[in-house]
Design an enzyme around this catalytic site. Sequence first.
Site, short mmCIF file in Angstrom:
data_model
loop_
_atom_site.label_atom_id
_atom_site.label_comp_id
_atom_site.label_asym_id
_atom_site.label_seq_id
_atom_site.Cartn_x
_atom_site.Cartn_y
_atom_site.Cartn_z
N ASP A 155 36.70 44.43 42.84
CA ASP A 155 35.87 43.30 43.24
C ASP A 155 34.82 43.75 44.26
OD1 ASP A 155 34.85 40.81 43.92
OD2 ASP A 155 36.69 40.10 44.89
N GLY A 156 33.56 43.65 43.86
CA GLY A 156 32.47 43.96 44.78
C GLY A 156 31.53 45.01 44.22
N GLY A 157 30.29 44.60 43.95
CA GLY A 157 29.27 45.55 43.50
C GLY A 157 29.47 46.08 42.10
N MET B 48 40.80 34.61 50.43
CA MET B 48 40.44 35.40 51.61
C MET B 48 40.61 34.47 52.80
SD MET B 48 37.15 37.28 49.98
CE MET B 48 37.03 36.05 48.71
N SER C 267 32.34 36.23 39.15
CA SER C 267 32.61 35.61 40.44
C SER C 267 31.73 34.38 40.63
CB SER C 267 32.37 36.60 41.57
OG SER C 267 32.48 35.91 42.79
N MET D 287 39.61 45.99 46.78
CA MET D 287 38.26 45.57 47.15
C MET D 287 37.33 46.79 47.17
SD MET D 287 38.32 42.32 47.47
CE MET D 287 36.59 42.17 47.98
N ASP E 299 36.38 32.72 44.63
CA ASP E 299 36.53 33.25 45.98
C ASP E 299 36.71 32.14 46.99
OD1 ASP E 299 36.19 36.15 45.70
OD2 ASP E 299 34.20 35.64 44.94
N MET F 18 37.18 31.35 50.90
CA MET F 18 36.99 31.94 52.23
C MET F 18 37.10 30.86 53.30
SD MET F 18 33.63 34.21 51.40
CE MET F 18 33.54 35.31 49.98
N HIS G 219 41.00 34.09 44.36
CA HIS G 219 41.06 35.15 45.37
C HIS G 219 41.03 34.51 46.75
CE1 HIS G 219 38.80 38.89 47.19
NE2 HIS G 219 40.00 38.75 47.69
C1 DX5 Z 1 33.47 39.25 48.15
C2 DX5 Z 1 34.05 38.51 46.99
C3 DX5 Z 1 33.54 38.92 45.67
C4 DX5 Z 1 32.06 38.71 45.46
C5 DX5 Z 1 31.59 39.73 44.46
O1 DX5 Z 1 34.15 38.89 49.29
O2 DX5 Z 1 35.46 38.70 46.97
O3 DX5 Z 1 34.28 38.33 44.62
O4 DX5 Z 1 31.72 37.44 45.01
O5 DX5 Z 1 30.23 39.62 44.30
P1 DX5 Z 1 29.32 40.78 43.72
O6 DX5 Z 1 29.80 41.06 42.33
O7 DX5 Z 1 27.97 40.20 43.79
O8 DX5 Z 1 29.51 41.99 44.61
ZN ZN Z 2 36.59 38.08 45.20
#
Ligand code: DX5
Ligand code: ZN
Length: 224
Positions: A174-176, A67, A7, A136, A34, A36, A65
């Site tokens: 996606d996430g953590g 958002m 990411s 997510m 990402d 946003m 992605h």
């Molecule tokens: C969160 C994003 C992710 C984010 C993931 O809204 O969609 O793609 O960058 O970051 P990590 O891998 O640090 O959780």
């Molecule tokens: Zn993302």
Amino acid sequence: MIKISPSLLAADFSKLGKEVSDMYDAGAQWMHIDVMDGHFVPNISLGPVVVKCIRPSCDIFFDVHLMISDPDKYAPVFAKSGADLITFHLEAVDDPMKTIETIRYTGKKVGISIKPKTPAEAVFPYLPFVDLVLIMTVEPGFGGQKFMADMMPKLLSVKKECIRLGLDPDIEVDGGIDVETAKQAVENGANVLVAGSSLYSKSDYKKAVSELIASAESVNVSFR
Ligand code: DX5
Ligand code: ZN
């Protein structure tokens, strides 16, 4: 096959092009971008002009992605800027089929995503029409959050519904995601792993990407 999608949100924004090509050289097949808008999520990241600027850096697959509240308006702009796959949020639109068709019309791949509170069943009607489903594993908006292990049953139920329907879309989380949480995600049906902070925080990207792939591939899954 497992695909790693670092990411870009976790990269050093003062040298984005290099951060993209360095991950490509390190063995990442995809780059997760990402977008946003400060409206669908409470944060603002980057827009199409940035995607266009980093496009020439290398041939990596651009996994965009969105958002944002109006994917129908902006998907064609991101397509022109160099996206290869455009994922929108089911929660952002009134008519998901219209958004799927809008993205399809650009000639790019289509992804659909759901936030943690949205049930798996909400995406079931759209599975035959998309190339990727993004589950997510954090609340969208920020990098560096903790992986929500309680999303695993939802992930598995999406995977099982795909199998039941005879479909094989990419299933992304996606996430953590790191070497440990990646295993849980793969066990439950994911084959595309987005990882921001766990990759970009390392000084040796090649080692970080290889370790993530090795960890994900160490899991025995019958449906891979
Ligand atoms: C969160 C994003 C992710 C984010 C993931 O809204 O969609 O793609 O960058 O970051 P990590 O891998 O640090 O959780
Ligand atoms: Zn993302």
